[in-house]
Design a protein around this motif. Structure first.
Motif, short mmCIF file in Angstrom:
data_model
loop_
_atom_site.label_atom_id
_atom_site.label_comp_id
_atom_site.label_asym_id
_atom_site.label_seq_id
_atom_site.Cartn_x
_atom_site.Cartn_y
_atom_site.Cartn_z
N HIS A 22 3.06 -9.44 -3.18
CA HIS A 22 4.42 -8.90 -3.18
C HIS A 22 5.00 -8.86 -4.59
CE1 HIS A 22 8.28 -8.02 -1.14
NE2 HIS A 22 8.82 -8.70 -2.15
N LYS A 23 4.80 -9.93 -5.33
CA LYS A 23 5.33 -10.00 -6.69
C LYS A 23 4.68 -8.97 -7.59
CE LYS A 23 6.17 -13.38 -10.37
NZ LYS A 23 5.99 -14.80 -10.78
N GLN A 24 3.38 -8.77 -7.41
CA GLN A 24 2.66 -7.77 -8.22
C GLN A 24 3.13 -6.36 -7.92
OE1 GLN A 24 -1.32 -8.94 -7.09
NE2 GLN A 24 -1.65 -10.09 -9.00
N LEU A 25 3.43 -6.08 -6.65
CA LEU A 25 3.93 -4.75 -6.26
C LEU A 25 5.30 -4.47 -6.88
CD1 LEU A 25 2.90 -4.71 -2.49
CD2 LEU A 25 1.98 -3.24 -4.29
N VAL A 26 6.15 -5.50 -6.89
CA VAL A 26 7.48 -5.34 -7.50
C VAL A 26 7.34 -4.99 -8.97
CG1 VAL A 26 9.56 -6.60 -8.18
CG2 VAL A 26 8.65 -6.86 -5.87
N SER A 33 12.59 -6.57 -4.98
CA SER A 33 11.85 -7.21 -3.91
C SER A 33 12.25 -6.64 -2.56
CB SER A 33 12.11 -8.72 -3.93
OG SER A 33 11.45 -9.37 -2.86
N GLY A 34 13.56 -6.34 -2.42
CA GLY A 34 14.05 -5.76 -1.16
C GLY A 34 13.45 -4.39 -0.90
N THR A 35 13.29 -3.60 -1.97
CA THR A 35 12.72 -2.25 -1.81
C THR A 35 11.27 -2.32 -1.35
OG1 THR A 35 14.19 -1.33 -3.51
CG2 THR A 35 12.16 -0.12 -3.04
N VAL A 36 10.51 -3.23 -1.93
CA VAL A 36 9.12 -3.39 -1.53
C VAL A 36 9.04 -3.82 -0.07
CG1 VAL A 36 7.02 -4.77 -1.88
CG2 VAL A 36 8.28 -3.86 -3.84
N LEU A 41 7.97 -2.11 5.80
CA LEU A 41 8.42 -1.80 7.15
C LEU A 41 8.23 -0.32 7.47
CD1 LEU A 41 11.70 -3.92 7.27
CD2 LEU A 41 9.54 -4.41 8.44
N GLU A 42 8.52 0.52 6.49
CA GLU A 42 8.43 1.97 6.71
C GLU A 42 6.99 2.46 6.84
OE1 GLU A 42 12.51 3.16 4.22
OE2 GLU A 42 10.52 3.65 3.42
N THR A 43 6.09 1.82 6.07
CA THR A 43 4.70 2.29 6.07
C THR A 43 3.79 1.45 6.97
OG1 THR A 43 4.17 0.88 4.17
CG2 THR A 43 4.96 3.12 3.71
N GLY A 44 4.26 0.29 7.38
CA GLY A 44 3.43 -0.59 8.19
C GLY A 44 2.36 -1.31 7.38
N ALA A 45 2.52 -1.32 6.08
CA ALA A 45 1.53 -1.98 5.22
C ALA A 45 1.59 -3.49 5.43
CB ALA A 45 1.80 -1.64 3.75
N LYS A 46 0.41 -4.10 5.54
CA LYS A 46 0.34 -5.53 5.75
C LYS A 46 0.54 -6.28 4.43
CE LYS A 46 -2.74 -5.34 9.73
NZ LYS A 46 -4.04 -5.79 10.29
#
Length: 233
Positions: A22-26, A33-36, A41-46
Protein backbone atom coordinates in the motif's frame (compact mmCIF):
# COMPACT_ATOMS: atom_id res chain seq x y z
CA UNK A 1 -18.97 26.01 -8.31
CA UNK A 2 -18.29 22.58 -9.87
CA UNK A 3 -17.01 19.78 -7.62
CA UNK A 4 -13.66 18.25 -8.45
CA UNK A 5 -13.88 14.79 -9.99
CA UNK A 6 -12.05 12.05 -8.12
CA UNK A 7 -8.98 10.74 -9.80
CA UNK A 8 -9.72 7.47 -11.59
CA UNK A 9 -7.67 4.33 -10.98
CA UNK A 10 -4.70 4.01 -13.37
CA UNK A 11 -5.02 1.33 -16.03
CA UNK A 12 -2.17 -0.71 -14.55
CA UNK A 13 -3.33 -0.39 -10.96
CA UNK A 14 -4.62 -3.94 -10.57
CA UNK A 15 -1.35 -5.43 -11.83
CA UNK A 16 0.79 -3.06 -9.79
CA UNK A 17 -1.24 -3.84 -6.65
CA UNK A 18 -0.18 -7.46 -6.97
CA UNK A 19 3.49 -6.60 -6.54
CA UNK A 20 3.49 -3.43 -4.40
CA UNK A 21 2.50 -2.72 -0.83
CA UNK A 22 0.00 0.00 0.00
CA UNK A 23 2.77 2.42 0.91
CA UNK A 24 4.65 1.69 -2.31
CA UNK A 25 1.51 2.32 -4.39
CA UNK A 26 0.98 5.70 -2.70
CA UNK A 27 4.53 6.70 -3.53
CA UNK A 28 4.42 5.22 -7.06
CA UNK A 29 1.27 7.08 -8.12
CA UNK A 30 1.87 10.21 -6.05
CA UNK A 31 -1.55 9.89 -4.48
CA UNK A 32 -2.99 9.84 -1.00
CA UNK A 33 -3.52 6.71 1.06
CA UNK A 34 -7.28 7.26 0.87
CA UNK A 35 -7.16 7.41 -2.94
CA UNK A 36 -5.30 4.12 -3.16
CA UNK A 37 -7.85 2.51 -0.82
CA UNK A 38 -10.68 3.82 -3.06
CA UNK A 39 -9.00 2.42 -6.16
CA UNK A 40 -8.81 -0.98 -4.45
CA UNK A 41 -12.55 -0.91 -3.81
CA UNK A 42 -13.34 0.24 -7.34
CA UNK A 43 -11.10 -2.29 -9.07
CA UNK A 44 -11.34 -5.17 -6.61
CA UNK A 45 -7.57 -5.34 -6.39
CA UNK A 46 -6.35 -7.43 -3.49
CA UNK A 47 -4.10 -5.87 -0.89
CA UNK A 48 -0.51 -7.06 -1.15
CA UNK A 49 0.63 -8.64 2.12
CA UNK A 50 4.15 -7.29 1.74
CA UNK A 51 7.24 -9.28 0.78
CA UNK A 52 6.38 -12.74 -0.43
CA UNK A 53 7.00 -15.39 2.20
CA UNK A 54 10.05 -17.49 1.52
CA UNK A 55 9.23 -21.15 0.91
CA UNK A 56 10.66 -23.87 3.14
CA UNK A 57 13.77 -25.34 1.47
CA UNK A 58 13.49 -29.00 0.51
CA UNK A 59 16.43 -29.97 2.72
CA UNK A 60 15.39 -27.91 5.75
CA UNK A 61 13.83 -30.79 7.67
CA UNK A 62 16.96 -32.95 7.33
CA UNK A 63 19.41 -30.12 8.09
CA UNK A 64 17.42 -28.93 11.11
CA UNK A 65 18.06 -32.29 12.78
CA UNK A 66 21.84 -32.00 12.57
CA UNK A 67 22.61 -28.25 12.42
CA UNK A 68 22.42 -25.64 15.15
CA UNK A 69 20.23 -22.55 14.92
CA UNK A 70 23.23 -20.39 14.03
CA UNK A 71 24.40 -22.85 11.39
CA UNK A 72 20.94 -22.88 9.79
CA UNK A 73 20.82 -19.10 9.82
CA UNK A 74 24.16 -18.86 8.07
CA UNK A 75 23.44 -21.73 5.71
CA UNK A 76 20.11 -20.36 4.45
CA UNK A 77 20.86 -16.65 5.00
CA UNK A 78 17.56 -16.47 6.86
CA UNK A 79 16.42 -14.46 9.86
CA UNK A 80 15.32 -15.92 13.20
CA UNK A 81 11.69 -15.19 12.30
CA UNK A 82 11.95 -17.10 9.02
CA UNK A 83 13.62 -20.08 10.71
CA UNK A 84 10.96 -20.10 13.41
CA UNK A 85 8.19 -20.17 10.79
CA UNK A 86 9.91 -23.00 8.91
CA UNK A 87 10.37 -24.93 12.15
CA UNK A 88 6.69 -24.66 13.07
CA UNK A 89 5.42 -25.51 9.60
CA UNK A 90 7.79 -28.44 9.17
CA UNK A 91 7.31 -29.73 12.72
CA UNK A 92 11.00 -30.24 13.44
CA UNK A 93 12.98 -29.38 16.53
CA UNK A 94 16.10 -27.28 16.06
CA UNK A 95 19.21 -28.52 17.84
CA UNK A 96 20.99 -26.38 20.41
CA UNK A 97 24.62 -25.55 19.83
CA UNK A 98 26.83 -28.20 21.39
CA UNK A 99 29.57 -26.55 23.42
CA UNK A 100 32.87 -28.43 23.63
CA UNK A 101 33.66 -29.59 27.15
CA UNK A 102 36.62 -27.90 28.77
CA UNK A 103 39.16 -30.55 29.83
CA UNK A 104 40.83 -30.48 33.25
CA UNK A 105 43.77 -28.04 33.13
CA UNK A 106 47.35 -29.09 33.63
CA UNK A 107 48.14 -29.46 37.31
CA UNK A 108 44.51 -29.99 38.32
CA UNK A 109 45.16 -33.44 39.77
CA UNK A 110 47.84 -32.07 42.11
CA UNK A 111 45.77 -29.02 43.06
CA UNK A 112 42.73 -31.16 43.86
CA UNK A 113 44.74 -33.06 46.49
CA UNK A 114 45.23 -29.94 48.61
CA UNK A 115 42.38 -27.57 47.76
CA UNK A 116 38.70 -27.55 48.61
CA UNK A 117 36.06 -27.69 45.89
CA UNK A 118 35.23 -24.01 46.42
CA UNK A 119 38.91 -23.06 46.33
CA UNK A 120 39.38 -24.97 43.08
CA UNK A 121 36.45 -23.14 41.49
CA UNK A 122 37.86 -19.77 42.57
CA UNK A 123 41.39 -20.71 41.54
CA UNK A 124 40.42 -21.79 38.01
CA UNK A 125 37.61 -19.22 37.59
CA UNK A 126 34.99 -21.85 36.78
CA UNK A 127 31.75 -23.11 38.32
CA UNK A 128 31.62 -25.76 41.02
CA UNK A 129 29.75 -27.95 38.55
CA UNK A 130 32.74 -27.92 36.22
CA UNK A 131 35.04 -28.76 39.14
CA UNK A 132 32.79 -31.74 39.92
CA UNK A 133 33.09 -32.95 36.30
CA UNK A 134 36.87 -32.55 36.35
CA UNK A 135 37.01 -34.53 39.59
CA UNK A 136 34.98 -37.34 38.02
CA UNK A 137 37.14 -37.38 34.90
CA UNK A 138 40.35 -37.57 36.93
CA UNK A 139 38.94 -40.15 39.34
CA UNK A 140 39.32 -37.87 42.38
CA UNK A 141 36.96 -36.88 45.15
CA UNK A 142 36.38 -33.42 46.55
CA UNK A 143 38.25 -32.87 49.80
CA UNK A 144 36.59 -31.91 53.05
CA UNK A 145 38.12 -29.06 55.03
CA UNK A 146 39.91 -31.38 57.46
CA UNK A 147 41.41 -33.39 54.60
CA UNK A 148 42.47 -30.23 52.78
CA UNK A 149 44.23 -28.82 55.81
CA UNK A 150 45.97 -32.17 56.38
CA UNK A 151 47.21 -32.17 52.78
CA UNK A 152 48.31 -28.53 52.62
CA UNK A 153 51.37 -28.11 50.47
CA UNK A 154 54.23 -26.86 52.57
CA UNK A 155 57.32 -25.14 51.32
CA UNK A 156 58.43 -27.82 48.85
CA UNK A 157 54.87 -28.26 47.61
CA UNK A 158 54.63 -32.05 48.01
CA UNK A 159 51.03 -33.17 48.87
CA UNK A 160 50.94 -35.37 51.98
CA UNK A 161 48.35 -36.68 54.40
CA UNK A 162 50.33 -35.59 57.44
CA UNK A 163 53.35 -33.47 58.06
CA UNK A 164 56.62 -35.32 57.64
CA UNK A 165 59.26 -33.53 59.76
CA UNK A 166 62.18 -34.67 57.61
CA UNK A 167 60.63 -33.09 54.52
CA UNK A 168 59.55 -29.83 56.08
CA UNK A 169 61.16 -26.61 54.95
CA UNK A 170 62.69 -25.10 58.04
CA UNK A 171 63.62 -21.88 56.28
CA UNK A 172 62.05 -18.71 57.66
CA UNK A 173 59.53 -18.53 54.83
CA UNK A 174 58.69 -22.23 55.16
CA UNK A 175 58.05 -21.92 58.89
CA UNK A 176 55.94 -18.81 58.28
CA UNK A 177 53.85 -20.78 55.80
CA UNK A 178 53.38 -23.55 58.39
CA UNK A 179 52.19 -20.94 60.86
CA UNK A 180 49.68 -19.40 58.42
CA UNK A 181 48.17 -22.72 57.36
CA UNK A 182 46.29 -22.80 60.68
CA UNK A 183 44.26 -19.81 59.44
CA UNK A 184 43.75 -20.76 55.79
CA UNK A 185 45.04 -23.23 53.21
CA UNK A 186 48.41 -22.29 51.79
CA UNK A 187 50.37 -23.89 48.98
CA UNK A 188 53.21 -23.25 46.57
CA UNK A 189 52.40 -21.47 43.28
CA UNK A 190 53.98 -19.38 40.54
CA UNK A 191 54.02 -15.57 40.44
CA UNK A 192 50.53 -15.56 38.88
CA UNK A 193 49.01 -17.65 41.64
CA UNK A 194 48.76 -20.88 39.64
CA UNK A 195 49.42 -24.08 41.58
CA UNK A 196 52.99 -25.27 41.03
CA UNK A 197 55.01 -27.87 42.84
CA UNK A 198 58.07 -26.16 44.28
CA UNK A 199 56.85 -22.75 43.07
CA UNK A 200 58.57 -19.50 43.95
CA UNK A 201 55.49 -18.01 45.67
CA UNK A 202 52.85 -19.03 48.20
CA UNK A 203 49.11 -18.85 47.48
CA UNK A 204 47.29 -17.74 50.60
CA UNK A 205 43.81 -16.26 50.88
CA UNK A 206 43.45 -15.91 47.14
CA UNK A 207 46.71 -14.05 46.51
CA UNK A 208 50.24 -15.02 45.50
CA UNK A 209 52.84 -13.92 48.06
CA UNK A 210 56.62 -13.73 47.86
CA UNK A 211 58.74 -15.22 50.64
CA UNK A 212 59.17 -11.78 52.24
CA UNK A 213 55.43 -11.10 52.07
CA UNK A 214 54.47 -14.44 53.59
CA UNK A 215 56.91 -13.86 56.45
CA UNK A 216 55.43 -10.39 57.04
CA UNK A 217 51.88 -11.81 57.01
CA UNK A 218 52.85 -14.41 59.59
CA UNK A 219 54.63 -11.90 61.85
CA UNK A 220 51.59 -9.63 61.86
CA UNK A 221 49.58 -12.55 63.23
CA UNK A 222 51.95 -13.53 66.02
CA UNK A 223 54.61 -15.61 64.29
CA UNK A 224 57.92 -15.53 66.17
CA UNK A 225 60.79 -16.32 63.79
CA UNK A 226 63.26 -17.26 66.55
CA UNK A 227 60.91 -19.33 68.70
CA UNK A 228 62.31 -22.60 67.36
CA UNK A 229 65.78 -21.73 68.76
CA UNK A 230 64.37 -21.49 72.28
CA UNK A 231 62.60 -24.87 71.86
CA UNK A 232 65.76 -26.51 70.51
CA UNK A 233 67.78 -25.17 73.40
Amino acid sequence: MSSRKPRPAPEDFVEMAKTMTHKQLVKHYGSSSGTVSRWRLETGAKKHAGREMRAIPDDFRANAKTMTWKDLRDHYHASNEVLQRWRILSGVRLEKAARPLTPPPAGFRQAATVMLRTQLATHYHVSKGMIDRWLRETGLQALGRVQAEARVVHAIGAPKLAAVPNNRDMSLAGRAADFLQKRAAIFRCDANGRFQLGGTHWKWRGKAHTAAEIIAEACERGFEPDAWKEIAA
